[in-house]
Write a protein that holds these residues in place. Structure first.
Motif, mmCIF file in Angstrom:
data_model
loop_
_atom_site.group_PDB
_atom_site.id
_atom_site.type_symbol
_atom_site.label_atom_id
_atom_site.label_comp_id
_atom_site.label_asym_id
_atom_site.label_seq_id
_atom_site.Cartn_x
_atom_site.Cartn_y
_atom_site.Cartn_z
ATOM 1 N N PRO A 75 0.807 -1.230 0.000
ATOM 2 C CA PRO A 75 0.000 0.000 0.000
ATOM 3 C C PRO A 75 0.841 1.282 0.000
ATOM 4 O O PRO A 75 0.430 2.291 -0.548
ATOM 5 N N ASN A 76 2.012 1.231 0.599
ATOM 6 C CA ASN A 76 2.845 2.433 0.670
ATOM 7 C C ASN A 76 3.878 2.505 -0.459
ATOM 8 O O ASN A 76 4.737 3.367 -0.456
ATOM 9 N N GLU A 77 3.766 1.618 -1.421
ATOM 10 C CA GLU A 77 4.714 1.568 -2.533
ATOM 11 C C GLU A 77 4.203 2.447 -3.676
ATOM 12 O O GLU A 77 3.129 2.209 -4.222
ATOM 13 N N ASN A 78 4.970 3.461 -4.021
ATOM 14 C CA ASN A 78 4.634 4.358 -5.130
ATOM 15 C C ASN A 78 5.611 4.083 -6.267
ATOM 16 O O ASN A 78 6.761 4.523 -6.228
ATOM 17 N N VAL A 79 5.146 3.371 -7.267
ATOM 18 C CA VAL A 79 6.010 2.864 -8.329
ATOM 19 C C VAL A 79 5.983 3.765 -9.557
ATOM 20 O O VAL A 79 4.919 4.134 -10.056
ATOM 21 N N PHE A 80 7.175 4.090 -10.022
ATOM 22 C CA PHE A 80 7.384 4.727 -11.318
ATOM 23 C C PHE A 80 7.830 3.587 -12.222
ATOM 24 O O PHE A 80 8.906 3.040 -12.076
ATOM 25 N N LEU A 81 6.967 3.185 -13.141
ATOM 26 C CA LEU A 81 7.233 2.083 -14.043
ATOM 27 C C LEU A 81 7.849 2.647 -15.320
ATOM 28 O O LEU A 81 7.373 3.652 -15.869
ATOM 29 N N LEU A 82 8.916 2.005 -15.786
ATOM 30 C CA LEU A 82 9.671 2.524 -16.914
ATOM 31 C C LEU A 82 10.046 1.377 -17.846
ATOM 32 O O LEU A 82 10.498 0.323 -17.390
ATOM 33 N N THR A 83 9.817 1.581 -19.151
ATOM 34 C CA THR A 83 10.291 0.628 -20.155
ATOM 35 C C THR A 83 11.077 1.388 -21.209
ATOM 36 O O THR A 83 10.906 2.596 -21.380
ATOM 37 N N GLN A 84 11.921 0.654 -21.922
ATOM 38 C CA GLN A 84 12.733 1.263 -22.965
ATOM 39 C C GLN A 84 11.980 1.356 -24.285
ATOM 40 O O GLN A 84 12.313 2.158 -25.138
ATOM 41 N N ASN A 85 10.932 0.551 -24.439
ATOM 42 C CA ASN A 85 10.219 0.548 -25.716
ATOM 43 C C ASN A 85 8.732 0.283 -25.504
ATOM 44 O O ASN A 85 8.311 -0.225 -24.475
ATOM 45 N N ILE A 86 7.975 0.641 -26.514
ATOM 46 C CA ILE A 86 6.521 0.549 -26.416
ATOM 47 C C ILE A 86 6.036 -0.903 -26.441
ATOM 48 O O ILE A 86 5.001 -1.217 -25.857
ATOM 49 N N GLU A 130 1.686 -0.123 -34.711
ATOM 50 C CA GLU A 130 0.643 -1.096 -34.335
ATOM 51 C C GLU A 130 0.450 -1.116 -32.823
ATOM 52 O O GLU A 130 -0.684 -1.189 -32.330
ATOM 53 N N ASP A 131 1.552 -1.063 -32.068
ATOM 54 C CA ASP A 131 1.445 -1.029 -30.598
ATOM 55 C C ASP A 131 0.751 0.246 -30.130
ATOM 56 O O ASP A 131 -0.111 0.197 -29.248
ATOM 57 N N ILE A 132 1.112 1.380 -30.709
ATOM 58 C CA ILE A 132 0.449 2.650 -30.359
ATOM 59 C C ILE A 132 -1.042 2.543 -30.621
ATOM 60 O O ILE A 132 -1.868 2.910 -29.780
ATOM 61 N N GLN A 133 -1.400 2.004 -31.781
ATOM 62 C CA GLN A 133 -2.823 1.870 -32.121
ATOM 63 C C GLN A 133 -3.527 0.922 -31.159
ATOM 64 O O GLN A 133 -4.685 1.137 -30.798
ATOM 65 N N TRP A 134 -2.829 -0.124 -30.696
ATOM 66 C CA TRP A 134 -3.413 -1.047 -29.726
ATOM 67 C C TRP A 134 -3.798 -0.295 -28.462
ATOM 68 O O TRP A 134 -4.888 -0.501 -27.912
ATOM 69 N N PHE A 135 -2.919 0.595 -27.988
ATOM 70 C CA PHE A 135 -3.235 1.390 -26.790
ATOM 71 C C PHE A 135 -4.453 2.273 -27.027
ATOM 72 O O PHE A 135 -5.354 2.339 -26.187
ATOM 73 N N ILE A 136 -4.496 2.928 -28.174
ATOM 74 C CA ILE A 136 -5.640 3.790 -28.505
ATOM 75 C C ILE A 136 -6.917 2.958 -28.546
ATOM 76 O O ILE A 136 -7.939 3.332 -27.958
ATOM 77 N N ASP A 137 -6.868 1.801 -29.227
ATOM 78 C CA ASP A 137 -8.047 0.938 -29.354
ATOM 79 C C ASP A 137 -8.521 0.394 -28.011
ATOM 80 O O ASP A 137 -9.698 0.062 -27.861
ATOM 81 N N ASN A 138 -7.614 0.276 -27.041
ATOM 82 C CA ASN A 138 -7.965 -0.247 -25.726
ATOM 83 C C ASN A 138 -8.188 0.858 -24.688
ATOM 84 O O ASN A 138 -8.162 0.605 -23.482
ATOM 85 N N ASN A 139 -8.426 2.073 -25.185
ATOM 86 C CA ASN A 139 -8.779 3.220 -24.344
ATOM 87 C C ASN A 139 -7.741 3.559 -23.277
ATOM 88 O O ASN A 139 -8.087 3.998 -22.180
ATOM 89 N N VAL A 140 -6.467 3.332 -23.604
ATOM 90 C CA VAL A 140 -5.383 3.771 -22.727
ATOM 91 C C VAL A 140 -5.014 5.182 -23.176
ATOM 92 O O VAL A 140 -4.862 5.445 -24.369
ATOM 93 N N ASP A 141 -4.904 6.092 -22.240
ATOM 94 C CA ASP A 141 -4.518 7.463 -22.541
ATOM 95 C C ASP A 141 -3.026 7.485 -22.838
ATOM 96 O O ASP A 141 -2.204 7.650 -21.949
#
Length: 162
Positions: A75-86, A130-141
């Motif tokens: 509950p007290n863990e505030n995570v900044f998640l980071l990846t190198q690629n989409i 294609e990955d960007i479009q997947w995010f858009i299609d799945n209503n991810v901002d």
């Protein structure tokens, strides 16, 4: 799920992430999900130097991060998640985050062979588009924003005409 920010940045940990973004989102744990970094001790040493000292840093495979997030964060863990690629970001959303977390910040995707220029800092291959479009299609901002004080630019707008 206490993820305070999720960013894709080809440079991973650097000044913008270590100083500007960490100050803005106040994480106590940065998780860098990247299979290559997870197995490269030299690269890990370099990234540790760049990371903010007061923040715990984990550099692990994408699958391990999926397992970790599926078990649940403290509950007290505030995570900044980071990846190198989409693509790794998409694997995390498909594996655990879709429906639980709803935004993705794209910071920098530099030029590579066969990539299209989407804006001054974003160059994407057909697979990345294609990955960007997947995010858009799945209503991810999904949005482009280099620094916390910069204006967010939605990929719905960036992708028009691509």
């Amino acid at each position: 799920m206490p993820i305070v920010h999720f960013r894709v940045d080809q440079r991973m940990i650097h000044g913008q992430v270590a100083i500007s973004w960490s100050k803005a989102v106040n994480p106590n744990h940065i998780i860098l999900a990247n299979d290559a970094v997870a197995s490269n001790a030299l690269q890990q040493q370099i990234l540790k130097i760049a990371a903010p000292k007061q923040v715990r840093l984990s550099m692990v495979t994408v699958d391990k991060v999926i397992g970790y997030l599926n078990r649940g964060l403290a509950p007290n863990e505030n995570v900044f998640l980071l990846t190198q690629n989409i693509h790794d970001a998409r694997k995390l959303f498909e594996g655990v985050l879709l429906g639980k977390y709803d935004s993705l910040n794209i910071g920098n995707m530099t030029f590579k062979e066969g990539a299209k220029k989407l804006n001054e800092k974003i160059f994407a291959t057909e697979e990345e588009i294609e990955d960007i479009q997947w995010f858009i299609d799945n209503n991810v901002d999904i949005y482009f924003q280099m620094l916390p004080n910069d204006q967010k630019r939605s990929f719905k707008d960036i992708m028009k005409g691509v």
